[in-house]
Design a protein around this motif. Sequence first.
Motif, PDB file in Angstrom:
ATOM      1  N   LEU A 153      54.532  49.698  51.599  1.00  0.00           N
ATOM      2  CA  LEU A 153      53.675  48.633  52.113  1.00  0.00           C
ATOM      3  C   LEU A 153      52.672  48.139  51.059  1.00  0.00           C
ATOM      4  CD1 LEU A 153      52.898  49.793  55.756  1.00  0.00           C
ATOM      5  CD2 LEU A 153      54.400  47.954  55.013  1.00  0.00           C
ATOM      6  N   LEU A 154      52.497  48.886  49.988  1.00  0.00           N
ATOM      7  CA  LEU A 154      51.606  48.434  48.922  1.00  0.00           C
ATOM      8  C   LEU A 154      52.235  47.311  48.091  1.00  0.00           C
ATOM      9  CD1 LEU A 154      50.137  51.776  47.561  1.00  0.00           C
ATOM     10  CD2 LEU A 154      49.051  50.143  49.085  1.00  0.00           C
ATOM     11  N   LEU A 155      53.557  47.235  48.071  1.00  0.00           N
ATOM     12  CA  LEU A 155      54.237  46.236  47.241  1.00  0.00           C
ATOM     13  C   LEU A 155      53.925  44.792  47.644  1.00  0.00           C
ATOM     14  CD1 LEU A 155      57.651  48.028  46.742  1.00  0.00           C
ATOM     15  CD2 LEU A 155      55.714  47.906  45.175  1.00  0.00           C
ATOM     16  N   PRO A 156      53.883  44.436  48.937  1.00  0.00           N
ATOM     17  CA  PRO A 156      53.494  43.051  49.268  1.00  0.00           C
ATOM     18  C   PRO A 156      52.071  42.719  48.818  1.00  0.00           C
ATOM     19  CG  PRO A 156      54.540  44.069  51.154  1.00  0.00           C
ATOM     20  CD  PRO A 156      54.339  45.137  50.136  1.00  0.00           C
ATOM     21  N   GLY A 157      51.200  43.702  48.804  1.00  0.00           N
ATOM     22  CA  GLY A 157      49.845  43.458  48.323  1.00  0.00           C
ATOM     23  C   GLY A 157      49.816  43.178  46.829  1.00  0.00           C
ATOM     24  N   LEU A 158      50.678  43.882  46.089  1.00  0.00           N
ATOM     25  CA  LEU A 158      50.767  43.632  44.652  1.00  0.00           C
ATOM     26  C   LEU A 158      51.288  42.223  44.392  1.00  0.00           C
ATOM     27  CD1 LEU A 158      50.608  44.737  41.743  1.00  0.00           C
ATOM     28  CD2 LEU A 158      52.965  45.510  42.045  1.00  0.00           C
ATOM     29  N   CYS A 159      52.316  41.831  45.134  1.00  0.00           N
ATOM     30  CA  CYS A 159      52.841  40.462  45.007  1.00  0.00           C
ATOM     31  C   CYS A 159      51.785  39.438  45.405  1.00  0.00           C
ATOM     32  CB  CYS A 159      54.083  40.286  45.865  1.00  0.00           C
ATOM     33  SG  CYS A 159      55.517  41.166  45.238  1.00  0.00           S
ATOM     34  N   ALA A 160      51.018  39.729  46.444  1.00  0.00           N
ATOM     35  CA  ALA A 160      49.976  38.803  46.887  1.00  0.00           C
ATOM     36  C   ALA A 160      48.915  38.632  45.815  1.00  0.00           C
ATOM     37  CB  ALA A 160      49.350  39.298  48.189  1.00  0.00           C
ATOM     38  N   LEU A 161      48.579  39.724  45.137  1.00  0.00           N
ATOM     39  CA  LEU A 161      47.592  39.596  44.053  1.00  0.00           C
ATOM     40  C   LEU A 161      48.139  38.748  42.911  1.00  0.00           C
ATOM     41  CD1 LEU A 161      46.063  43.183  43.876  1.00  0.00           C
ATOM     42  CD2 LEU A 161      44.965  41.086  44.648  1.00  0.00           C
ATOM     43  N   LEU A 162      49.398  38.979  42.543  1.00  0.00           N
ATOM     44  CA  LEU A 162      49.979  38.203  41.443  1.00  0.00           C
ATOM     45  C   LEU A 162      50.068  36.717  41.797  1.00  0.00           C
ATOM     46  CD1 LEU A 162      52.814  40.630  40.295  1.00  0.00           C
ATOM     47  CD2 LEU A 162      50.645  40.164  39.163  1.00  0.00           C
ATOM     48  N   PHE A 163      50.551  36.415  43.002  1.00  0.00           N
ATOM     49  CA  PHE A 163      50.620  35.018  43.411  1.00  0.00           C
ATOM     50  C   PHE A 163      49.223  34.435  43.600  1.00  0.00           C
ATOM     51  CE2 PHE A 163      55.019  35.999  44.770  1.00  0.00           C
ATOM     52  CZ  PHE A 163      55.652  34.977  44.085  1.00  0.00           C
ATOM     53  N   GLY A 164      48.281  35.231  44.040  1.00  0.00           N
ATOM     54  CA  GLY A 164      46.912  34.759  44.221  1.00  0.00           C
ATOM     55  C   GLY A 164      46.286  34.323  42.914  1.00  0.00           C
ATOM     56  N   PHE A 165      46.496  35.110  41.853  1.00  0.00           N
ATOM     57  CA  PHE A 165      45.959  34.704  40.550  1.00  0.00           C
ATOM     58  C   PHE A 165      46.654  33.449  40.045  1.00  0.00           C
ATOM     59  CE2 PHE A 165      44.732  39.326  40.032  1.00  0.00           C
ATOM     60  CZ  PHE A 165      43.387  39.086  40.229  1.00  0.00           C
ATOM     61  N   GLY A 166      47.950  33.316  40.353  1.00  0.00           N
ATOM     62  CA  GLY A 166      48.671  32.107  39.949  1.00  0.00           C
ATOM     63  C   GLY A 166      48.182  30.878  40.696  1.00  0.00           C
ATOM     64  N   VAL A 167      47.893  31.042  41.974  1.00  0.00           N
ATOM     65  CA  VAL A 167      47.424  29.908  42.782  1.00  0.00           C
ATOM     66  C   VAL A 167      46.014  29.504  42.369  1.00  0.00           C
ATOM     67  CG1 VAL A 167      46.724  29.277  45.130  1.00  0.00           C
ATOM     68  CG2 VAL A 167      48.931  30.345  44.737  1.00  0.00           C
ATOM     69  N   LEU A 168      45.186  30.463  42.017  1.00  0.00           N
ATOM     70  CA  LEU A 168      43.816  30.133  41.618  1.00  0.00           C
ATOM     71  C   LEU A 168      43.776  29.339  40.322  1.00  0.00           C
ATOM     72  CD1 LEU A 168      41.871  33.392  42.500  1.00  0.00           C
ATOM     73  CD2 LEU A 168      41.812  31.204  43.682  1.00  0.00           C
ATOM     74  N   SER A 169      44.799  29.485  39.481  1.00  0.00           N
ATOM     75  CA  SER A 169      44.797  28.750  38.217  1.00  0.00           C
ATOM     76  C   SER A 169      45.201  27.288  38.414  1.00  0.00           C
ATOM     77  CB  SER A 169      45.746  29.420  37.216  1.00  0.00           C
ATOM     78  OG  SER A 169      47.078  29.348  37.692  1.00  0.00           O
ATOM     79  N   GLU A 170      45.841  26.952  39.563  1.00  0.00           N
ATOM     80  CA  GLU A 170      46.233  25.564  39.834  1.00  0.00           C
ATOM     81  C   GLU A 170      45.055  24.781  40.413  1.00  0.00           C
ATOM     82  OE1 GLU A 170      49.536  25.655  42.461  1.00  0.00           O
ATOM     83  OE2 GLU A 170      50.826  26.722  41.061  1.00  0.00           O
ATOM     84  N   LEU A 210      48.146  37.468  54.278  1.00  0.00           N
ATOM     85  CA  LEU A 210      49.048  38.328  55.037  1.00  0.00           C
ATOM     86  C   LEU A 210      49.544  39.490  54.186  1.00  0.00           C
ATOM     87  CD1 LEU A 210      50.536  38.653  57.762  1.00  0.00           C
ATOM     88  CD2 LEU A 210      52.417  37.370  56.745  1.00  0.00           C
ATOM     89  N   GLY A 211      49.887  39.212  52.936  1.00  0.00           N
ATOM     90  CA  GLY A 211      50.311  40.279  52.022  1.00  0.00           C
ATOM     91  C   GLY A 211      49.210  41.285  51.766  1.00  0.00           C
ATOM     92  N   LEU A 212      47.976  40.818  51.660  1.00  0.00           N
ATOM     93  CA  LEU A 212      46.846  41.734  51.461  1.00  0.00           C
ATOM     94  C   LEU A 212      46.588  42.572  52.712  1.00  0.00           C
ATOM     95  CD1 LEU A 212      44.395  39.474  49.434  1.00  0.00           C
ATOM     96  CD2 LEU A 212      45.794  41.376  48.596  1.00  0.00           C
ATOM     97  N   ALA A 213      46.807  41.989  53.885  1.00  0.00           N
ATOM     98  CA  ALA A 213      46.635  42.754  55.126  1.00  0.00           C
ATOM     99  C   ALA A 213      47.705  43.845  55.239  1.00  0.00           C
ATOM    100  CB  ALA A 213      46.695  41.812  56.330  1.00  0.00           C
ATOM    101  N   VAL A 214      48.926  43.535  54.849  1.00  0.00           N
ATOM    102  CA  VAL A 214      49.994  44.548  54.867  1.00  0.00           C
ATOM    103  C   VAL A 214      49.666  45.651  53.865  1.00  0.00           C
ATOM    104  CG1 VAL A 214      52.435  44.915  54.341  1.00  0.00           C
ATOM    105  CG2 VAL A 214      51.748  42.957  55.705  1.00  0.00           C
ATOM    106  N   CYS A 215      49.126  45.277  52.732  1.00  0.00           N
ATOM    107  CA  CYS A 215      48.720  46.270  51.732  1.00  0.00           C
ATOM    108  C   CYS A 215      47.630  47.179  52.285  1.00  0.00           C
ATOM    109  CB  CYS A 215      48.245  45.558  50.476  1.00  0.00           C
ATOM    110  SG  CYS A 215      47.733  46.664  49.157  1.00  0.00           S
ATOM    111  N   PHE A 216      46.691  46.604  53.015  1.00  0.00           N
ATOM    112  CA  PHE A 216      45.627  47.406  53.621  1.00  0.00           C
ATOM    113  C   PHE A 216      46.211  48.399  54.636  1.00  0.00           C
ATOM    114  CE2 PHE A 216      42.440  48.018  56.989  1.00  0.00           C
ATOM    115  CZ  PHE A 216      41.447  48.639  56.236  1.00  0.00           C
ATOM    116  N   ALA A 217      47.214  47.950  55.403  1.00  0.00           N
ATOM    117  CA  ALA A 217      47.877  48.862  56.338  1.00  0.00           C
ATOM    118  C   ALA A 217      48.562  49.998  55.593  1.00  0.00           C
ATOM    119  CB  ALA A 217      48.886  48.095  57.190  1.00  0.00           C
ATOM    120  N   GLY A 218      49.133  49.707  54.432  1.00  0.00           N
ATOM    121  CA  GLY A 218      49.744  50.760  53.619  1.00  0.00           C
ATOM    122  C   GLY A 218      48.723  51.769  53.117  1.00  0.00           C
ATOM    123  N   VAL A 219      47.573  51.277  52.703  1.00  0.00           N
ATOM    124  CA  VAL A 219      46.507  52.179  52.242  1.00  0.00           C
ATOM    125  C   VAL A 219      46.049  53.086  53.388  1.00  0.00           C
ATOM    126  CG1 VAL A 219      44.117  52.247  51.429  1.00  0.00           C
ATOM    127  CG2 VAL A 219      45.745  50.666  50.387  1.00  0.00           C
TER     128      VAL A 219
END
Length: 94
Positions: free
Chosen positions: A44-61, A74-83
Motif C-alpha cells: 500500500l506504500l507504492l501508490p503513495g510513492l507514485c502520488a509523490l512523484l506525480f505530485g512533484f511533476g504536476v507542481l512544475s506545470e 487518493l494515493g496519499l490516503a492509501v499510503c497512509f493506510a499502509g503506514v
Amino acid sequence: MSETNPPSVPPAPAQPPDVHLPPPLPPQRGGCATAFMALFGVLLLLPGLCALLFGFGVLSESKTDPSILFLILLGLAVCFAGVMLIRAAIKGDR
C-alpha cells in the motif's frame, strides 16, 4: 435451661467485593498474520510513492487538472493506510 445454638456466621468471601479482576486477554495473533499485514502495508506504500512523484511533476506545470490532484490525494490516503497497517502489525496486541 435449654441449649440453643448461636446464629451461624456466614463464611467470609474469597475476595473482597471491591477488587475487580482484569478482563481476560484476547488470543495472540499468529506470526503469519503479522507478516501478511506488514507485506500488504508495504504494497500500500507504492501508490503513495507514485502520488509523490506525480505530485512533484504536476507542481512544475503551470496548469493543473483538478482530477489529477484528486488522484494524488487518493494515493496519499492509501499510503497512509499502509503506514497504519504496518504500525498495527509491528505494535501487535499491546
